[in-house]
Design an enzyme around this catalytic site. Structure first.
Site, short mmCIF file in Angstrom:
data_model
loop_
_atom_site.label_atom_id
_atom_site.label_comp_id
_atom_site.label_asym_id
_atom_site.label_seq_id
_atom_site.Cartn_x
_atom_site.Cartn_y
_atom_site.Cartn_z
N HIS A 1 2.56 -8.33 6.72
CA HIS A 1 2.95 -7.64 7.74
C HIS A 1 3.56 -8.51 8.62
O HIS A 1 2.79 -9.36 9.36
CB HIS A 1 1.65 -7.03 8.30
CG HIS A 1 1.81 -5.64 8.62
ND1 HIS A 1 1.53 -4.60 7.45
CD2 HIS A 1 2.20 -4.82 9.80
CE1 HIS A 1 1.68 -3.19 8.22
NE2 HIS A 1 2.01 -3.59 9.41
N ARG B 1 0.85 -1.21 0.08
CA ARG B 1 -0.11 -0.17 0.09
C ARG B 1 0.90 1.20 0.02
O ARG B 1 2.09 1.32 -0.13
CB ARG B 1 -1.06 -0.06 1.40
CG ARG B 1 -0.26 0.18 2.47
CD ARG B 1 -1.32 0.18 3.81
NE ARG B 1 -0.76 0.01 4.91
CZ ARG B 1 -1.05 -0.58 5.94
NH1 ARG B 1 -1.78 -1.72 5.71
NH2 ARG B 1 -0.34 -0.31 7.10
N ASP B 2 0.18 2.36 0.03
CA ASP B 2 0.86 3.75 -0.09
C ASP B 2 1.55 3.97 1.30
O ASP B 2 1.54 5.23 1.93
CB ASP B 2 0.13 4.77 -0.40
CG ASP B 2 -1.27 5.02 0.46
OD1 ASP B 2 -1.08 4.09 1.51
OD2 ASP B 2 -2.25 6.01 0.30
N GLU B 3 2.29 3.20 1.73
CA GLU B 3 2.97 3.39 3.22
C GLU B 3 4.65 2.81 2.96
O GLU B 3 5.42 3.58 2.65
CB GLU B 3 2.31 2.56 4.19
CG GLU B 3 2.62 2.98 5.72
CD GLU B 3 1.80 2.39 6.62
OE1 GLU B 3 2.21 2.82 7.89
OE2 GLU B 3 0.72 1.86 6.40
N TRP C 1 7.93 1.88 20.27
CA TRP C 1 8.65 2.17 18.87
C TRP C 1 10.18 2.69 19.04
O TRP C 1 11.09 2.27 18.61
CB TRP C 1 7.52 3.15 18.23
CG TRP C 1 6.41 2.40 17.40
CD1 TRP C 1 6.37 2.33 16.02
CD2 TRP C 1 5.41 1.77 17.82
NE1 TRP C 1 5.36 1.38 15.77
CE2 TRP C 1 4.66 1.13 16.68
CE3 TRP C 1 4.83 1.55 18.96
CZ2 TRP C 1 3.39 0.49 16.91
CZ3 TRP C 1 3.88 0.59 19.27
CH2 TRP C 1 3.11 0.10 18.29
N GLU D 1 -1.52 -8.22 8.89
CA GLU D 1 -1.47 -7.06 9.86
C GLU D 1 -2.39 -7.37 10.91
O GLU D 1 -2.08 -6.98 12.14
CB GLU D 1 -1.72 -5.88 9.19
CG GLU D 1 -1.65 -4.54 9.81
CD GLU D 1 -1.58 -3.28 8.98
OE1 GLU D 1 -1.40 -2.05 9.60
OE2 GLU D 1 -2.27 -3.57 7.88
#
Length: 812
Positions: free
Chosen positions: A715, A423-425, A483, A694
């Site tokens: 993912h 996808r656009d990531e 993160w 994901e």
């Protein structure tokens, strides 16, 4: 000339960032450590006030042109630094441009070395033969550094006219959905926009008489447009075979862009791997012609085709079919993932060169003639990591789960540990990387891969010490618990798996600055409201993503855990206990804060109480002394109350089975592993997954999809369970006291749900093997292989065996 170690030491002493964060005691320790840097037999350089490491090249398996040489002073002063960055003198947009120069060797050639880099991606050729690897030079934080590659091109030169050609395209220099369709402002200069590309190169020809001729990019090069009319990592390719590329030659524009950002190849190269043939041609209910390659993957198509002049074919890519069996692309969001090929009436064998696709299926949206499966090959592309781990058991579904974990890693370890390939990531999310790093290191040798990425983590660390949520970073600087802690956890896991003490030393300043940042900001960081939490957990309204576990609790917990690891790392590097007393105190203060805010009568009391909350407390050692058993019992009760199903998200899942087996709940750990009701690992397996999803419920039981807004079927995060398969089910466990398996701990946990388990792990000492199987007489046979020169301790139930090198069979 100063030595590299002295230069690094002086750089550190002069660094305002470092002195602002280090106490005098720690600074003295770092000074001494760096002064003795020759112990590591590597070259350290300082770049923009941050410590960066220049690794040695490995022999590049699939590209004989890539040099295999150590980084010496001469290599650091490569002639590419004398070249100039060049770009087209026209607006190239998303099209690719070919920079080239003709040359004639003056005398018999002894050797020739080509060094190339690009802000963007490039394909280098000598006399039409490609010498560069896939998507060179890879993706780095462009405003800090860009890798260059060296190729031995001696055998490609001949007498007479020769051509050096470098075709370039934007690559990762593009607008990003994460930025609302804008490009990264940090990458823009007065001469080069954030979406423009440029190349730089040197060709050094050494003649038999040891004289040299050096060709450098500059005004002597020309540039022309190519048939690649558009190349976009999200959207795909537009290739016009009929486009006339020789009608006009353009001068190049020579830039004053800095060459100090150039750095030798540090990470693994990207290259082609498996070639997959179609397994089925499908005609969907909507009348679409779809080809299934049987495996979700990252890479691109190779097409054999002849398209009439001026006409086009259009091919779309997808991971999955919808409930009715139709082609499904809504989860790609704004990414097109599309090939448009405009024909010239000639036969072509063609494949993309400047982008990649995430897909299992392709749709022939526009096609001429018969869709013969022989026309299509899917080529798998990922970083060239060495496979070192193998796992197998008697259950086909667990084996498929393991298969999906491997393919999830291959699909997303493409120079950067990305979240998804479709996808656009496609960003290097730090949280995904840290939860999966241990499993990744069992599957493949990822030490070099993560070294390169961690260099960019350090470079993208903010002056405050904050670590951004993804790297290379596009300007989003607010850190998130779990993160940002990747800067600590990933090097730690590399140390446990490979014994990489040097990586700990190199990342030490980054780690310390991150730990200090959390205490300096205190509650302003913890309660910032920017944390992603236990991402995609199933203990809250599943229409939202953050999970039910208190984000503030998780922030305190990760602060304590990262500080604990920092203290361990400091001691490994020789820091005195007395110099770490302040950090020991900070851990206790953090625990007291957790106990005050989130405990009642000695038990965790976050609202709501979650599986992840208990798992984190137990795994991070945050339970009040003497209450660990009670907390484990509470976790078990919550799992039973949920019909023996997990509810954990990204942060809780990696530790869940470890906590259960650590506290003796082996049967329940296996029950969760074998659970096939959603949420579970086998749910996606039973729904035909070939990579990790994901979401636990990426496809629901009724065939509908989770929201199209964020639903990847490739993912790797939940594949973190793979490290439990290696380390607990097979029992090849790491040991802090003997990192890198210099002493082996075999601790297999047996179950009657499986007839056998076997695993192997290739280490620098040799291959470790562990296997157990149930025998007809009711006993269990264990077979352990210890590499030459090593020892091992094998623990089964209450029995302990000390093993020497060789293969050992034990009945118990």
């Amino acid at each position: 000339m100063k030595s590299a170690s002295n230069a690094a030491t002086n750089g550190i002493l002069k660094s305002r960032r470092l002195t602002g964060f280090l106490s005098s005691a720690i600074l003295s320790c770092v000074y001494f450590f760096l002064f003795s840097i020759s112990f590591f037999k590597k070259t350290y350089l300082f770049h923009r006030n941050r410590l960066t490491y220049k690794s040695r090249y490995d022999r590049m398996k699939q590209n004989p042109f890539l040099l295999s040489i150590p980084i010496r002073k001469e290599s650091i002063m490569n002639r590419i630094y004398e070249a100039r960055w060049i770009k087209p003198d026209y607006e190239a947009g998303e099209s690719a441009s070919e920079f080239f120069r003709n040359f004639r060797p003056e005398k018999p050639v002894k050797c020739a070395t080509l060094s190339v880099s690009a802000l963007g991606v490039y394909a280098a050729r000598i006399n039409g033969e490609k010498v560069s690897y896939v998507l060179a030079p890879g993706w780095t934080s462009y405003h800090h550094r860009v890798q260059y590659q060296e190729y031995d091109v001696t055998g490609l030169l001949h007498a007479g006219e020769n051509v050096l050609s470098i075709t370039a395209a934007p690559g990762w220099r593009m607008p990003y959905a994460a930025l609302g369709g804008a490009a990264c402002a940090d990458w823009q200069t007065d001469e080069l926009s954030a979406t423009e590309y440029a190349v730089i190169a040197s060709l050094v020809i050494t003649y038999n008489d040891d004289t040299e001729e050096v060709i450098l990019t500059g005004n002597d090069f020309a540039v022309r447009e190519t048939c690649w009319r558009a190349c976009n990592i999200y959207n795909g390719d537009v290739y016009d075979a009929s486009y006339s590329v020789n009608t006009k030659l353009h001068p190049v524009k020579v830039l004053n862009h800095t060459r100090s950002i150039l750095t030798p190849q540090e990470g693994e190269i990207i290259c082609e791997h498996e070639r997959l043939n179609p397994v089925e041609v499908i005609h969907t209910p909507k009348g679409e012609t779809v080809i299934d390659f049987g495996q979700n993957m990252t890479g691109y198509l190779e097409l054999s085709l002849c398209v009439p002049a001026g006409e086009k074919i259009v091919i779309d890519h997808a991971e999955i079919l919808d409930a009715e069996g139709n082609f499904y692309t809504e989860n790609l969001r704004s990414a097109k993932e599309q090939i448009v090929f405009i024909g010239d009436g000639e036969y072509h064998v063609w494949k993309p060169e400047f982008t990649f696709y995430g897909f299992r299926y392709i749709r022939l949206t526009e096609w001429h003639g018969k869709a013969d499966p022989d026309y299509f090959t899917a080529i798998v592309v990922h970083s060239d990591m060495e496979r070192i781990g193998m796992f197998e058991c008697s259950d086909k579904r667990i084996n498929q789960l393991y298969h999906n974990i491997i393919w999830g890693q291959k699909s997303n370890f493409l120079d950067v540990p990305t979240d998804c390939p479709q996808r656009d990531e496609r960003l290097g999310w730090t949280g995904d990387a840290q939860v999966f790093a241990r499993c990744a290191g069992y599957n493949y040798n990822v030490d070099k891969f993560f070294r390169k990425w961690l260099s960019d983590v350090s470079l993208d660390q903010r002056s405050t010490g904050a670590i951004p949520p993804y790297v290379p970073n596009l300007g989003m600087a607010v850190p998130s618990a779990g993160w940002a802690d990747a800067c600590v956890i990933v090097p730690w896991q590399m140390y446990l798996l490979y014994g990489d003490r040097e990586l700990l030393a190199r990342q030490y300043v980054t780690i310390k600055r991150w730990v200090d940042y959390q205490y300096e900001l205190g509650d302003d960081y913890v309660r910032s409201g920017r944390h992603y939490g236990d991402w995609l957990a199933h203990d809250a309204d599943t229409s939202q993503c953050n999970g039910a576990t208190s984000k503030w609790y998780l922030a305190y917990a990760y602060r304590a855990y990262s500080t604990m690891l920092f203290i361990k790392i400091s001691k490994i590097l020789g820091v005195k206990d007395s110099d770490l007393a302040d950090y020991e105190k900070k851990i206790e203060e953090t625990k007291e804060r957790i106990y005050k805010d989130y405990y009642k009568d000695g038990m965790l009391n976050i609202q709501p109480l979650t599986q992840t909350g208990l798992v984190i407390a137990l795994y991070f050692g945050l339970c009040p002394e003497g209450t660990e058993k009670a907390h484990a019992e509470k976790l078990v009760l919550m799992i039973h109350d949920n019909d023996d199903k997990l509810t954990t998200g990204f942060l809780g899942t990696p530790y869940l089975l470890h906590v259960l087996t650590d506290y003796g709940y082996h049967d329940l750990a296996y029950t969760l592993l074998f659970q096939d009701k959603m949420p579970s690992w086998l749910y996606s397996v039973d729904h035909g997954a070939t990579t990790m999803w994901e979401h636990w419920d990426g496809v629901r039981d009724d065939g509908t999809m989770w929201s199209k807004s964020m639903n990847s079927y490739n993912h790797y995060a939940y594949g973190a369970v793979g490290d439990w398969l290696y380390g607990v089910a097979a029992g090849i466990d790491t040991d802090e006291e003997h990192p890198g398996f210099e002493h082996i701990r075999f601790r297999p946990v047996v179950t009657n749900r499986l007839d056998y388990v076997k695993a192997s792990l290739k280490t620098k000492y040799g291959t470790i093997r562990s296997e157990w199987r149930h025998m007809p007489d009711g006993q269990t046979e264990y077979v352990f292989t210890v590499p030459s020169g090593l020892t091992a301790t094998a623990t089964m139930a209450d029995k302990v065996y000390e093993l020497t090198e060789g293969t050992h069979t034990i009945l118990a």
